[in-house]
Each structure stands twice: as structure tokens, then as C-alpha cells.
Design a protein around this motif. Sequence first.
Motif, PDB file in Angstrom:
ATOM      1  N   LYS A   2       0.838  -1.199   0.000  1.00 43.52           N
ATOM      2  CA  LYS A   2       0.000   0.000   0.000  1.00 43.52           C
ATOM      3  C   LYS A   2       0.880   1.259   0.000  1.00 43.52           C
ATOM      4  O   LYS A   2       0.564   2.244  -0.644  1.00 43.52           O
ATOM      5  CB  LYS A   2      -0.922  -0.010   1.221  1.00 43.52           C
ATOM      6  N   GLN A   3       1.997   1.134   0.725  1.00 41.08           N
ATOM      7  CA  GLN A   3       2.938   2.260   0.752  1.00 41.08           C
ATOM      8  C   GLN A   3       3.421   2.567  -0.646  1.00 41.08           C
ATOM      9  O   GLN A   3       3.538   3.711  -1.053  1.00 41.08           O
ATOM     10  CB  GLN A   3       4.136   1.895   1.629  1.00 41.08           C
ATOM     11  N   PHE A   6       0.933   4.631  -2.609  1.00 43.50           N
ATOM     12  CA  PHE A   6       0.977   6.051  -2.254  1.00 43.50           C
ATOM     13  C   PHE A   6       2.211   6.724  -2.866  1.00 43.50           C
ATOM     14  O   PHE A   6       2.148   7.845  -3.343  1.00 43.50           O
ATOM     15  CB  PHE A   6       1.020   6.205  -0.723  1.00 43.50           C
ATOM     16  N   PHE A   7       3.299   5.976  -2.821  1.00 45.45           N
ATOM     17  CA  PHE A   7       4.557   6.554  -3.285  1.00 45.45           C
ATOM     18  C   PHE A   7       4.526   6.791  -4.790  1.00 45.45           C
ATOM     19  O   PHE A   7       4.918   7.858  -5.281  1.00 45.45           O
ATOM     20  CB  PHE A   7       5.734   5.629  -2.919  1.00 45.45           C
ATOM     21  N   LYS A  10       2.411   9.705  -5.746  1.00 42.36           N
ATOM     22  CA  LYS A  10       3.151  10.941  -5.495  1.00 42.36           C
ATOM     23  C   LYS A  10       4.154  11.222  -6.602  1.00 42.36           C
ATOM     24  O   LYS A  10       4.286  12.334  -7.086  1.00 42.36           O
ATOM     25  CB  LYS A  10       3.885  10.819  -4.157  1.00 42.36           C
ATOM     26  N   VAL A 209      13.664   8.353   7.614  1.00 43.00           N
ATOM     27  CA  VAL A 209      13.246   8.252   9.010  1.00 43.00           C
ATOM     28  C   VAL A 209      11.922   7.494   9.109  1.00 43.00           C
ATOM     29  O   VAL A 209      11.601   6.915  10.137  1.00 43.00           O
ATOM     30  CB  VAL A 209      13.130   9.656   9.646  1.00 43.00           C
ATOM     31  N   SER A 210      11.158   7.496   8.029  1.00 44.59           N
ATOM     32  CA  SER A 210       9.871   6.783   8.026  1.00 44.59           C
ATOM     33  C   SER A 210      10.128   5.278   8.009  1.00 44.59           C
ATOM     34  O   SER A 210      11.233   4.829   7.717  1.00 44.59           O
ATOM     35  CB  SER A 210       9.054   7.187   6.802  1.00 44.59           C
ATOM     36  N   PRO A 211       9.095   4.489   8.324  1.00 45.49           N
ATOM     37  CA  PRO A 211       9.312   3.035   8.360  1.00 45.49           C
ATOM     38  C   PRO A 211       9.575   2.421   6.978  1.00 45.49           C
ATOM     39  O   PRO A 211       9.835   1.231   6.885  1.00 45.49           O
ATOM     40  CB  PRO A 211       7.991   2.487   8.922  1.00 45.49           C
ATOM     41  N   MET A 212       9.494   3.215   5.913  1.00 46.05           N
ATOM     42  CA  MET A 212       9.792   2.666   4.588  1.00 46.05           C
ATOM     43  C   MET A 212      11.263   2.269   4.527  1.00 46.05           C
ATOM     44  O   MET A 212      12.136   3.042   4.898  1.00 46.05           O
ATOM     45  CB  MET A 212       9.525   3.705   3.506  1.00 46.05           C
TER      46      MET A 212
ATOM     47  N   LYS B  81      11.674   3.584  14.194  1.00 45.08           N
ATOM     48  CA  LYS B  81      11.119   4.462  13.163  1.00 45.08           C
ATOM     49  C   LYS B  81       9.596   4.568  13.218  1.00 45.08           C
ATOM     50  O   LYS B  81       9.028   5.607  12.916  1.00 45.08           O
ATOM     51  CB  LYS B  81      11.571   3.981  11.785  1.00 45.08           C
ATOM     52  N   ASN B 104      -2.007  12.930   2.528  1.00 43.82           N
ATOM     53  CA  ASN B 104      -2.266  11.541   2.129  1.00 43.82           C
ATOM     54  C   ASN B 104      -0.981  10.747   1.981  1.00 43.82           C
ATOM     55  O   ASN B 104      -0.899   9.600   2.402  1.00 43.82           O
ATOM     56  CB  ASN B 104      -3.023  11.495   0.796  1.00 43.82           C
ATOM     57  N   PHE B 105       0.031  11.390   1.384  1.00 46.38           N
ATOM     58  CA  PHE B 105       1.280  10.682   1.155  1.00 46.38           C
ATOM     59  C   PHE B 105       1.939  10.277   2.467  1.00 46.38           C
ATOM     60  O   PHE B 105       2.307   9.118   2.662  1.00 46.38           O
ATOM     61  CB  PHE B 105       2.237  11.545   0.333  1.00 46.38           C
ATOM     62  N   PHE B 106       2.053  11.256   3.394  1.00 40.47           N
ATOM     63  CA  PHE B 106       2.746  10.921   4.639  1.00 40.47           C
ATOM     64  C   PHE B 106       1.929   9.955   5.488  1.00 40.47           C
ATOM     65  O   PHE B 106       2.490   9.076   6.145  1.00 40.47           O
ATOM     66  CB  PHE B 106       3.128  12.194   5.404  1.00 40.47           C
ATOM     67  N   GLY B 108       0.080   7.713   4.192  1.00 43.55           N
ATOM     68  CA  GLY B 108       0.237   6.458   3.454  1.00 43.55           C
ATOM     69  C   GLY B 108       1.535   5.742   3.739  1.00 43.55           C
ATOM     70  O   GLY B 108       1.538   4.541   3.997  1.00 43.55           O
ATOM     71  N   ILE B 109       2.648   6.478   3.742  1.00 41.18           N
ATOM     72  CA  ILE B 109       3.915   5.767   3.926  1.00 41.18           C
ATOM     73  C   ILE B 109       4.118   5.343   5.380  1.00 41.18           C
ATOM     74  O   ILE B 109       4.938   4.492   5.658  1.00 41.18           O
ATOM     75  CB  ILE B 109       5.152   6.569   3.429  1.00 41.18           C
ATOM     76  N   TYR B 110       3.330   5.935   6.302  1.00 39.20           N
ATOM     77  CA  TYR B 110       3.403   5.431   7.670  1.00 39.20           C
ATOM     78  C   TYR B 110       2.400   4.310   7.902  1.00 39.20           C
ATOM     79  O   TYR B 110       2.195   3.858   9.018  1.00 39.20           O
ATOM     80  CB  TYR B 110       3.207   6.568   8.679  1.00 39.20           C
ATOM     81  N   GLY B 111       1.754   3.892   6.826  1.00 40.52           N
ATOM     82  CA  GLY B 111       0.893   2.713   6.892  1.00 40.52           C
ATOM     83  C   GLY B 111      -0.456   2.929   7.565  1.00 40.52           C
ATOM     84  O   GLY B 111      -1.077   1.988   8.041  1.00 40.52           O
ATOM     85  N   LEU B 112      -0.951   4.185   7.593  1.00 40.95           N
ATOM     86  CA  LEU B 112      -2.292   4.404   8.145  1.00 40.95           C
ATOM     87  C   LEU B 112      -3.336   3.905   7.149  1.00 40.95           C
ATOM     88  O   LEU B 112      -3.093   3.899   5.942  1.00 40.95           O
ATOM     89  CB  LEU B 112      -2.522   5.898   8.416  1.00 40.95           C
ATOM     90  N   SER B 113      -4.492   3.498   7.665  1.00 41.41           N
ATOM     91  CA  SER B 113      -5.546   3.022   6.754  1.00 41.41           C
ATOM     92  C   SER B 113      -6.216   4.221   6.077  1.00 41.41           C
ATOM     93  O   SER B 113      -6.109   5.357   6.536  1.00 41.41           O
ATOM     94  CB  SER B 113      -6.586   2.227   7.533  1.00 41.41           C
ATOM     95  N   ASP B 114      -6.924   3.947   4.989  1.00 43.11           N
ATOM     96  CA  ASP B 114      -7.587   5.023   4.245  1.00 43.11           C
ATOM     97  C   ASP B 114      -8.542   5.816   5.140  1.00 43.11           C
ATOM     98  O   ASP B 114      -8.605   7.044   5.061  1.00 43.11           O
ATOM     99  CB  ASP B 114      -8.354   4.440   3.049  1.00 43.11           C
ATOM    100  N   ILE B 117      -6.608   8.018   7.522  1.00 45.78           N
ATOM    101  CA  ILE B 117      -6.066   9.181   6.818  1.00 45.78           C
ATOM    102  C   ILE B 117      -7.159  10.213   6.598  1.00 45.78           C
ATOM    103  O   ILE B 117      -6.974  11.412   6.832  1.00 45.78           O
ATOM    104  CB  ILE B 117      -5.441   8.763   5.465  1.00 45.78           C
TER     105      ILE B 117
END
Lengths: 367, 250
Positions: A2-3, A6-7, A10, A209-212, B81, B104-106, B108-114, B117
Motif C-alpha cells: 500500500k505504501q 501512495f509513493f 506521489k 526516518v519513516s518506516p519505509m 522508526k 495523504n502521502f505521509f 500512506g507511507i506510515y501505513g495508516l488506513s484510508d 487518513i
Amino acid sequence: MKQLKFFIKKEFYHILRDKRSLLILLGLPVVQLLLFGFAITTEVRNAKIVVFDNSKDNVTQQIISKIQNNKYFLIDKTIYNQSQIEEVFKEGKIRLAIIFPNNFQNDLLHNNKAQIQIIADATDPNQATTLTNYVASIVNDFQQELNQQSKIILNIKTEYRMLYNPQLKGAYSSVPGVMGMILLLISAMMTSISIVKEKETGTMEILLVSPMKPWFVVVSKVIPYFVISIINVATIILLSVFVLGMPIKGSLLLLSFSTLLYIFCALSLGILISTVADTQQAAMIISIIGLMLPVVMLSGYAFPIANMPNILQWISNIVPAKWYIIIVKSVMLKGLGFEDIFDEIIILTVMTILFLIISIKRFKVRL
Amino acid sequence: MIKSSENIVISVNELTKKFGDFTAVNRISFEVKESEIFGFLGANGAGKTTAIKMLIGILKPTSGKANIAGFDIYTETENVKKNIGYMSQKFSLYEDLTISENINFFGGIYGLSDDEIKNKSEELLTKLKFNEIKNNLVSSLPLGWKQKLAFSLAIFHSPKIVFLDEPTSGVDPITRRQFWDLIYEATNNGITVFVTTHYMDEAEYCNRISIMVDGEIEALDSPINLKDKFKLNSIDDIFYLLARKSKRKE
């Protein structure tokens, strides 16, 4: 996963909003291909020539009319006086002069032998050779016709056979080169710039710094350019086949497979550049000097490798485009199969793996 | 060591970073409690950014130990992290994306659900009064607004700790004040704030501050205690006194 979604979303925003880059990404391949295919060509068209017919007989008239009907030549009829010849060459008005001596028909029919003098402006030696060859082959054709009609066997025979490119079409040699160059430009340069941009603006730090995971960040940045490269390949192949009339004699599947491999190779080069460069300008300069110049100079695209000094020949081996251009020529023009381009494919694979290993090493050094 | 007191969220012990012969950070040790605002002060080149980078897991320490939100920075980087937020010196949102797209992007990359967000971004837009301009490009915002958005996104995934590296540099005093309101609000929600700053008036807002000189921590206490100890009237004076000892050239 899912990440990743989003990426990539972007990443496409970035690409689509930067109209200039978008134009480079999608417009440049088309422009370059057409430019190299049509405008910048080694073919000679409408070259101005002059004909001095001192014999003015039946045969010379026939030959002249054949030359006249040829799209390659444009006969300048304002020049009559043979003493003017040096002058008009000097002025650059004509590229070639054809001179029929007196009694041309007589010589040919009675002695079975006649001479035509061809004078070419060799300041551009390639063009001069090409034009001379054209004339010679027209005369040769005429000779053969004449032989059939008159049933008298004339012994002068010159066989011209241009392998793989019978009409010496410029597009045949430029399309593989443009493919090698464009894919490298888009895959390597644009990817490295877009990765370095994140370093420059500081967003890369935030991403790290993010979990990615770092490799995940890199893969996500590369995927959109991979997609765009594929679109470009499709455009280039369609244009070369339907507009420039290139054949695809070998397997389209093989061509696509090796092109994907080349894109991977270029993308990994882009990643490598991004680990070296700290600013977008640096990435661009490294791409142009480190990639574009070698492709143009050393890939065999513009200058034949066999004619280079040994050291340059050796260096040309580390230019990925050289191997890709060999593959494209082999598959598209010669119709060769997998086993014939096996070596090139192995070389590109090894290069890709090497670039990736160095990138990973360098990426870790930073941390 | 850490498990003995539950509300310590950052624990640093003898942490050191050397670059060749140069010791950027020299055996620093400190602890930060939950919901605390911990000010991390030091002149340019004192080693603040190097220290922060080690704590957030993008720089490997040469030696020493550190625990962030209960996780070891060497072996449990992933968990570290997930539990921290970070806002760097440089303004670091995507300028060519809109406010909404950045959120939305941030998220998303921290794995929050839709759903998460969506709900959180509505909440955030209302709080920052960005509802009407949510589809504007971030590049069109004034710097102060950008910084507020950047901070809000650093804590968007509700981390335990947020690291702020000179978050207010170049921002006007009024916006700085508003920015600190956001920081207080975050600590009320249980987030621990680790902040470096150049502004000594901001240092007074912190629960405790440490002052770094030449890679070492020279002073560490609450602003009031420090003033008592050094018999000086302001943090500014203390900072000046300590920073003068520096042998490093900027």
C-alpha cells in the motif's frame, strides 16, 4: 504494497506537474527519432549536379534522363560551359559533375567500352562517396538494360550490394542509436535527478526516518520511470516501423525482452549516479558527460568503433549502449535469434548487477 | 535499565560518533521522560544534528547505547522508526504537491488506513484552518504555514516522540509563538518533544534543556535550575558562557 501505491502516486504528481520534464520525457524521443530519421541523415537527396554532354547522342540522353528522374539528383541546367567547372565547385553550387566525352555512343557500341568522368566535391568525403556510388549504380543499371536489349555482351559489370540496408537508408542506422540514447537518457538521467532532488530538498531524510525501507524508496522512485521508458520504447518502435519504414526482421518478443534488460541496466546506472551526486545539477552533468557523450561517441552509433584507436575501442566495451545497439541491429535488421545475441545479453546483465551492487554499497556508506 | 522506570522514553548512554579523527559527538548521556519538552541546545557545529541523526536511526553511532521508545537503535531500527516523527532543518514537504496530497502521502507511507487518513486529515485541516486551501500547492503557502503543516505531518501518525531539528529557523515571532502552541498541544496528547533551537527565548519554553559544546553535554537541567546554578538571569547568558569555551571553529 500500500505504501508503494501512495509513493508511486506521489511520483506521478511530480512528473505530471513538471511540464518541462514531461515534455522531455515523452516528446524528446519522438523529436529525436524523427530528426535523426529524416533531417539528419546520411542519405543524400536533391544534390545539385551538373552534366556536360560532349557527345549528345542517343545513349547519353538516355543516361541523363535516368539521372534526372532520380530523386537524389537535381541537374543544374544553367551551367553550360565546361571551363566554368572549377568555379562552380568553388562556389559550392554543385556537389558533382558528370562529363561524357566525345563519341560516347560510338565508343560504347563499337569498342564495347566507354568512359564517363565523374568529379565530386570531396570536402565532405562521405557525401562524395555516396553520390559517386549513386551515379555509378545508375550507369550500371543502364548498362544491364542495354545488354538485354542489344544482345551484345558488354563486359563491364560492377556488382553493388549493400548488406542489410540496400538503399543505404539513414534511419536504419540511426534508430538503434536513438533507442540506445533515449532510453539511457530517460531511465538513467531522469531517475537520478528525481532521487537526488529528494536529497537536495531534504525530503529524502524524512523518507529514511519513516518506516519505509531505503530500497523500497528507491524502487518506488524507479517504477514510474520504468513505465515511461516502456511507453517510449513502444512509441519509438511504432514510429520507426510505420513512419521510417524500419523492418523488424527478428522476433519482437526478443527485441522487447532485451529492451527491458537495457532499461533495467540504465535504471541501475541512474541509481548509481544518485548515490554519487548531491545536487540535481551534479546528477545532470554526470549523466551528460558520463553517459550521453560515451553513447554518442563510443557506442558505434555515430562513429564506427573499428576505426577508433585501441584505447577508445577498449573503453567502448564498458558503454552499455554499445551492446544494446548491437542487439537492436541484430534483431531488427538482420533478424538474428537469441543465441546470436547471447553474449550481449550476458554482458548487459552483468553490468546491471554490478551497478546495483555498487549502488547498494554506496547507499550504506552514507548511513 | 530502561524497564525500571516506564516513563522514560529516550535513554542515551555514552553515545559517540567519530568521523575519522574527528569526534562529532563525545560520550553523551541523558534521559528524556514521557510528554517532556527536551531542548537540545548548542552552537553550530556542536554536534546536535549528528546526535539527532543517530537517535532517529539514519546514522550509525561509533559506540555507546541508546534506547528510543523502548527500542534499541542498533537492533530495532524498524520499531524505532514506527514510533518517532521527525522534522528537519530544511523545510521538507513536497512543494509541487497540494496540502491534501502531502497529508495523504505521509499518512500512506506510515501505513495508516484510508479511513484513518481521511478522518485525521479532516481534523488537521480544520485545526490549521486549511480547509479552503487544501487543494493549493504547498509552494504557495507562507513559510510559517508550511512549518506548521510540516510539524503536523511529523506527528500525523501519532508517534511517541517527535524530533524537531531547528523547526522555527527563519520564521517570524508570531508564527513561532503559534508553532509552540502546537508543540504544547502535542505534549498534552502524550507526545514527547525533542527539539533543537537557536532561539534562546524558545529554550525557556522547554521543561529541561541540555547545552552541547564541542560534542559534549556541558549543562543539563530545567531552565530555572540552570539559572540558579550559573547565577545568571537568562539561558542566553548561560549559553554564551558555555559556548565561549568551544575550541571548534565554525
